[in-house]
Enzyme design. Structure first.
Site, mmCIF file in Angstrom:
data_model
loop_
_atom_site.group_PDB
_atom_site.id
_atom_site.type_symbol
_atom_site.label_atom_id
_atom_site.label_comp_id
_atom_site.label_asym_id
_atom_site.label_seq_id
_atom_site.Cartn_x
_atom_site.Cartn_y
_atom_site.Cartn_z
ATOM 1 N N ASP A 1 0.886 -1.156 0.000
ATOM 2 C CA ASP A 1 0.000 0.000 0.000
ATOM 3 C C ASP A 1 0.934 1.218 0.000
ATOM 4 O O ASP A 1 2.123 1.096 0.295
ATOM 5 C CB ASP A 1 -0.883 -0.042 1.262
ATOM 6 N N ASP B 1 0.060 5.143 1.021
ATOM 7 C CA ASP B 1 -0.095 6.098 2.125
ATOM 8 C C ASP B 1 -0.127 5.362 3.464
ATOM 9 O O ASP B 1 -0.938 4.477 3.682
ATOM 10 C CB ASP B 1 -1.373 6.924 1.944
#
Length: 176
Positions: free
Chosen positions: A7, A9
């Site tokens: 992922d 952020d």
């Protein structure tokens, strides 16, 4: 091929409940860029799957997102590594797409791009949605405590979830 999916952020860069809307707001978490480069130099393919509903919300456009990802690629390259495929979901939470995590569309897109099965591939995230996306395609769910990770850790996790302090700790484990 040794593939790991991240992922963005909260895993690679600092997260914000107000969204990361500009290149100036895109700030790497200490050790994350180096971790990607170390994995890459050790033969891992590092891909990224990131929800970017700020696009649907009109907070920023695709050119800004592309600038952030180009900066990430540049920083990894400066450390001697290479970043693989970066896919994003530009949709909002109510758009009903197949790509927005916790749906597994982006992970499936990465698997198709590389022509590999996802069973056992580590997917590193900081939210329950990341973990659920991993489980949906038989990836190994990995939670980091950065970003929303501590909040996520405060609630029950899928039984098979591995937990690390940050992306650097994930890299240390995989490279040891």
């Amino acid at each position: 091929m040794r593939l790991i999916i991240l992922d963005r952020d909260g895993v690679i860069n600092q997260d914000s409940d107000a969204y990361i809307k500009s290149l100036d707001e895109w700030i790497p978490i200490p050790g994350s860029v180096e971790a990607i480069a170390r994995l890459s130099k050790a033969g891992w393919t590092v891909a990224v799957a990131t929800n970017q509903s700020g696009i649907a919300r009109g907070y920023y456009g695709l050119p800004v997102l592309e600038c952030m990802h180009q900066r990430l690629r540049q920083l990894v390259a400066e450390q001697g590594g290479e970043l693989g495929l970066v896919v994003h979901c530009p949709h909002g939470p109510d758009d009903g797409c197949d790509c927005r995590k916790p749906r597994p569309g982006m992970l499936q897109q990465i698997a198709a791009h590389y022509g590999v099965p996802l069973a056992g591939v580590w997917f590193v995230g900081d939210s329950r949605g990341d973990l659920d996306a991993a489980l949906a395609v038989d990836c190994q769910p990995v939670l980091v405590k950065t970003g929303k990770g501590e909040r996520t850790l405060a609630k029950p996790l899928p039984e098979s979830t591995l937990v690390f302090d940050d992306l650097a700790s994930v890299a240390n484990h995989l490279l040891s």
